[in-house]
Design a protein around this motif. Structure first.
Motif, PDB file in Angstrom:
ATOM      1  N   PRO A 108      -9.886  -9.756 -15.841  1.00 42.96           N
ATOM      2  CA  PRO A 108     -11.286  -9.366 -16.065  1.00 42.96           C
ATOM      3  C   PRO A 108     -12.005 -10.360 -16.983  1.00 42.96           C
ATOM      4  O   PRO A 108     -11.388 -10.990 -17.845  1.00 42.96           O
ATOM      5  CB  PRO A 108     -11.176  -7.990 -16.733  1.00 42.96           C
ATOM      6  CG  PRO A 108      -9.799  -7.511 -16.442  1.00 42.96           C
ATOM      7  CD  PRO A 108      -8.948  -8.736 -16.327  1.00 42.96           C
ATOM      8  N   ASP A 109     -13.320 -10.459 -16.804  1.00 41.30           N
ATOM      9  CA  ASP A 109     -14.117 -11.386 -17.607  1.00 41.30           C
ATOM     10  C   ASP A 109     -14.003 -11.096 -19.102  1.00 41.30           C
ATOM     11  O   ASP A 109     -14.087 -12.006 -19.924  1.00 41.30           O
ATOM     12  CB  ASP A 109     -15.592 -11.318 -17.197  1.00 41.30           C
ATOM     13  CG  ASP A 109     -15.842 -11.890 -15.806  1.00 41.30           C
ATOM     14  OD1 ASP A 109     -14.982 -12.656 -15.317  1.00 41.30           O
ATOM     15  OD2 ASP A 109     -16.879 -11.561 -15.204  1.00 41.30           O
ATOM     16  N   ALA A 110     -13.819  -9.823 -19.461  1.00 43.29           N
ATOM     17  CA  ALA A 110     -13.801  -9.433 -20.874  1.00 43.29           C
ATOM     18  C   ALA A 110     -12.495  -9.775 -21.581  1.00 43.29           C
ATOM     19  O   ALA A 110     -12.397  -9.607 -22.806  1.00 43.29           O
ATOM     20  CB  ALA A 110     -14.073  -7.935 -21.001  1.00 43.29           C
ATOM     21  N   VAL A 111     -11.497 -10.257 -20.848  1.00 42.89           N
ATOM     22  CA  VAL A 111     -10.188 -10.562 -21.454  1.00 42.89           C
ATOM     23  C   VAL A 111     -10.104 -12.063 -21.701  1.00 42.89           C
ATOM     24  O   VAL A 111     -10.157 -12.854 -20.751  1.00 42.89           O
ATOM     25  CB  VAL A 111      -9.037 -10.103 -20.540  1.00 42.89           C
ATOM     26  CG1 VAL A 111      -7.689 -10.521 -21.121  1.00 42.89           C
ATOM     27  CG2 VAL A 111      -9.083  -8.592 -20.352  1.00 42.89           C
ATOM     28  N   PRO A 112      -9.967 -12.511 -22.958  1.00 39.33           N
ATOM     29  CA  PRO A 112      -9.890 -13.953 -23.258  1.00 39.33           C
ATOM     30  C   PRO A 112      -8.635 -14.594 -22.671  1.00 39.33           C
ATOM     31  O   PRO A 112      -7.645 -13.909 -22.360  1.00 39.33           O
ATOM     32  CB  PRO A 112      -9.863 -14.001 -24.793  1.00 39.33           C
ATOM     33  CG  PRO A 112     -10.303 -12.660 -25.248  1.00 39.33           C
ATOM     34  CD  PRO A 112      -9.936 -11.697 -24.175  1.00 39.33           C
TER      35      PRO A 112
END
Length: 321
Positions: A108-112
């Motif tokens: 997901p985009d929110a996971v660095p």
């Protein structure tokens, strides 16, 4: 051209060397990844040192996050630019690596990037432990060892989300504080664990023990279980458990013992995506804290191995190309 770090022959942490290599070309069913971050795991110290047999020169690594650079024939469901991770790659101590598409985990985009590289192996391990090896239910009381380790910190958090009471062990006050921060209800040392567990549970014992240590803790694990409890022996950090008399399970109260390995819980792309998807979602939503204990440049892989072998790290060790 690209670069990797390899060991030319079995040796110590100083054996790593940087090498220039052509950028690999994906074959049918493969993805070419530009590696963003690499998860370092203890098995790689055994491969580097010769404890485990591998072919040298050897490029270590099975866990990473990265960006899809190109696709081999027949690949569907991915596009150039997608962010993915894996726990089942090979040669990930590199700037580029090839990966079978069915072993790629969407990120997901929110996971660095560093979290995406830190979560697959330990995260999917924690997931199968609480969902499949023993299905934890609200109200269960659980003992797990090494509460400040990579699996331990994630396992504690999953157990608390499931509504369990968590007893864990650590070796230092600093690690004990990490385990408490993750949500552990009780943090013990390694002495007299069964007796302490009995005190905390009114003499009953725990419903399940998650034991990744093995030889040194196996008897304590059996002694800490309630009648009809389950011991999930998922590792052998102290050595493998020697053969034992199954009648002990009867004598301790009709116990169950299982010895799982992660590969048997990642049998298809769908199963991988289920396990990783739930873990990544928890991280993206801020419900799961993934501790990065140390970061090293890829060229400093030797220093990363030294830190890991010293047992001084907590959480996950990461390499950045």
């Amino acid at each position: 051209m690209s670069y990797a770090v390899q060991v030319p022959a079995a040796g110590g942490a100083e054996a790593f060397e940087r090498v220039e290599l052509p950028v690999p070309v994906p074959g049918p069913g493969q993805l070419l990844l530009r590696v963003s971050a690499v998860g370092v795991n203890f098995i790689e110290t055994y491969q580097r040192s010769g404890v485990y047999q591998v072919s040298y020169p050897f490029i270590a690594g099975g866990e990473c996050s990265g960006i899809v650079e190109s696709l081999g024939d027949g690949v569907t469901g991915f596009a150039v630019g997608d962010r993915v991770a894996t726990a089942e790659g090979s040669g990930t101590y590199a700037q580029f690596t090839l990966l079978e598409a069915d072993k790629a985990l969407p990120v997901p985009d929110a996971v660095p990037d560093d979290v995406a590289a830190a979560l697959p192996l330990q995260g999917m391990t924690a997931h199968y432990l609480v969902n499949s090896s023993y299905h934890v239910r609200p109200g269960d009381t659980v003992l797990t060892y090494a509460g400040a380790g990579g699996v331990g910190l994630l396992l504690i958090q999953l157990l608390k989300l499931r509504g369990a009471t968590v007893i864990t062990t650590t070796s230092t006050p600093a690690k004990a504080e990490l385990a408490r921060t993750a949500g552990a209800d009780h943090v013990l040392g390694y002495a007299d664990v069964p007796a302490r567990v009995r005190e905390l549970t009114g003499g009953r014992g725990v419903d399940v023990v998650y034991d990744g240590i093995g030889k040194d803790t196996f008897e304590d694990s059996l002694d800490a279980l309630a009648i009809r409890g389950t011991l999930v022996l998922f590792g052998g950090a102290s050595g493998q458990v020697p053969p034992f008399d199954l009648q002990q399970l009867n004598a301790h109260g009709s116990l169950t013992v299982t010895r799982p390995k992660i590969g048997d819980f990642l049998l298809s792309a769908e199963e991988r995506r289920w396990r990783s998807g739930e873990m990544f979602a928890l991280a993206a939503e801020g419900k799961l804290n993934v501790r990065i204990g140390a970061r090293f440049a890829l060229e400093d892989a030797g220093a990363a191995h030294t830190a890991l072998e010293s047992r001084a790290t907590t959480g996950k060790v990461i390499l950045i190309p």
